[in-house]
Design a protein around this motif. Structure first.
Motif, short mmCIF file in Angstrom:
data_model
loop_
_atom_site.label_atom_id
_atom_site.label_comp_id
_atom_site.label_asym_id
_atom_site.label_seq_id
_atom_site.Cartn_x
_atom_site.Cartn_y
_atom_site.Cartn_z
N ASP A 292 0.57 -1.11 0.26
CA ASP A 292 0.14 0.01 -0.18
C ASP A 292 1.28 1.19 -0.31
O ASP A 292 2.03 1.49 0.34
CB ASP A 292 -0.82 0.02 1.42
CG ASP A 292 -2.19 0.53 1.66
OD1 ASP A 292 -2.05 1.52 0.52
OD2 ASP A 292 -2.84 0.68 2.05
N ASP A 293 0.05 2.20 -0.32
CA ASP A 293 0.42 3.46 -0.74
C ASP A 293 2.55 4.24 -1.34
O ASP A 293 3.35 4.35 -0.25
CB ASP A 293 0.74 4.43 1.10
CG ASP A 293 -0.27 4.40 1.56
OD1 ASP A 293 -1.06 4.36 0.56
OD2 ASP A 293 -0.60 4.55 2.64
N GLU B 176 -3.54 4.87 -7.30
CA GLU B 176 -4.51 5.07 -5.99
C GLU B 176 -5.37 6.45 -6.55
O GLU B 176 -4.77 7.50 -6.39
CB GLU B 176 -3.54 4.48 -4.77
CG GLU B 176 -3.50 3.50 -4.00
CD GLU B 176 -3.57 3.39 -2.01
OE1 GLU B 176 -2.15 4.08 -2.09
OE2 GLU B 176 -4.34 3.52 -2.00
MG MG Z 1 -2.63 3.33 0.13
#
Ligand code: MG
Ligand code: C2E
Ligand code: MG
Ligand code: MG
Length: 279
Positions: free
Chosen positions: A176-177, A235
């Protein structure tokens, strides 16, 4: 004069510190009560294939149904829960709801859940997760977990063990990220990671002054994913321009308000699907 100004400022500072400390204590007490009431639920946000908009999965995002403040996002309380282990209890309540949803919904692709670094680190995390999945009658092959780079680097040998155990049982991991942490490019390939989620700051940066820089960074992340032979999800996609640019750069998947906001999955009280059929 200067001295008394300094004293005033430091008294003001003390008062602010005290107010903040009290606010956090209140929040912690609220959180404990909410755990007893199980006042947490997943909101689902679609993840789509950029070429044709087909929904391939959903990310389950935690919401706290706070009695006064309504649905609260994790950013408002996760810090308080991480220091005392409360977030683990919240996570387990949340995951149960997600797995029950997964078990009762055929199709719709995969669902990904988020795991805090401290929670992922607990010794029996993988076996407990797999146990709950099977207790709920959900298919582990439709479950993915989202972790961040910090989680990998914290205790790499343990992270590797946990990820391998999950992977052997069908549960894929997403990073993520991606790009915001200390990207450990040199040993990313040692972990069984199936997908990089390009942080929304890069996607947002496509429009505006940082256009060239964001473009270059996204290209680099996509090249890395291609080298590793894994997927990428952009995202925070909010505009058609961002979506088209990602797609043209070779990013296959996207997630963001353009395709859908996170939505509650539980039906409103006293409403059943049969009501619609009967009407
Ligand atoms: Mg994220
Ligand atoms: P995340 O995993 O990076 O989740 C994406 C966040 O971006 C979500 O915020 C989502 O609502 C938001 N978002 C999605 N599309 C857009 C967009 O187009 N524009 C903008 N500006 N934002 C968008 P949310 O739901 O507030 O969650 C914040 C963070 O809380 C998550 O970041 C995740 O790290 C954490 N989190 C969420 N659910 C859980 C959970 O069940 N357990 C734990 N431990 N952490 C969770
Ligand atoms: Mg996430
Ligand atoms: Mg995040």
């Amino acid at each position: 004069r200067a001295k008394s100004g300094g004293r005033d400022r430091s008294m003001l500072f003390d008062a602010q510190m005290r107010a903040e400390a009290l606010r956090l204590l209140d929040l912690e007490a609220d959180l404990r009560r909410a755990i007893n009431r199980e006042a947490f639920e997943p909101w689902m946000q679609p993840i789509v294939r950029l070429s044709d908009g087909e929904v391939v999965g959903h990310e389950a995002l935690l919401r706290w149904n706070h009695e006064q403040q309504g649905p609260l996002s994790p950013d408002a309380f996760i810090g308080v829960g991480e220091d005392n282990g409360l977030i683990e209890q919240v996570d387990w309540l949340m995951y149960r709801r997600v797995f029950e949803w997964l078990a009762s919904h055929e199709g719709g692709g995969y669902v990904s859940i988020n795991v805090s670094p401290s929670h992922f680190r607990s010794e029996d995390f993988a076996s407990r997760l797999l146990g709950l999945v099977s207790a709920c009658g959900a298919d582990p092959n439709r479950l993915r977990i989202e972790i961040t780079e910090v989680t990998l680097l914290d205790d790499a040998p343990r992270a590797l063990r946990t990820l391998n155990e999950l992977r052997e049982n069908g549960v894929y991991a997403l990073l993520d990220d991606f790009g915001t942490g200390f990207s450990a490019l040199s040993y990313l390939h040692r972990f069984p990671i199936q997908c990089l989620k390009i942080d929304r700051s890069f996607v947002a940066g496509l429009e505006g002054e940082s256009h060239m820089e964001s473009l270059a960074l996204i290209r680099a992340i996509l090249a890395l994913a291609a080298t590793l032979g894994i997927d990428a999800v952009g995202e925070g996609v909010e505009t058609a321009y961002q979506s088209d640019t990602l797609r043209d750069l070779g990013c296959v998947y996207g997630q963001g308000f353009l395709f859908g906001h996170p939505q509650p999955v539980s039906p409103p009280a006293l409403h059943y699907p049969d009501d619609d059929a009967a009407a």
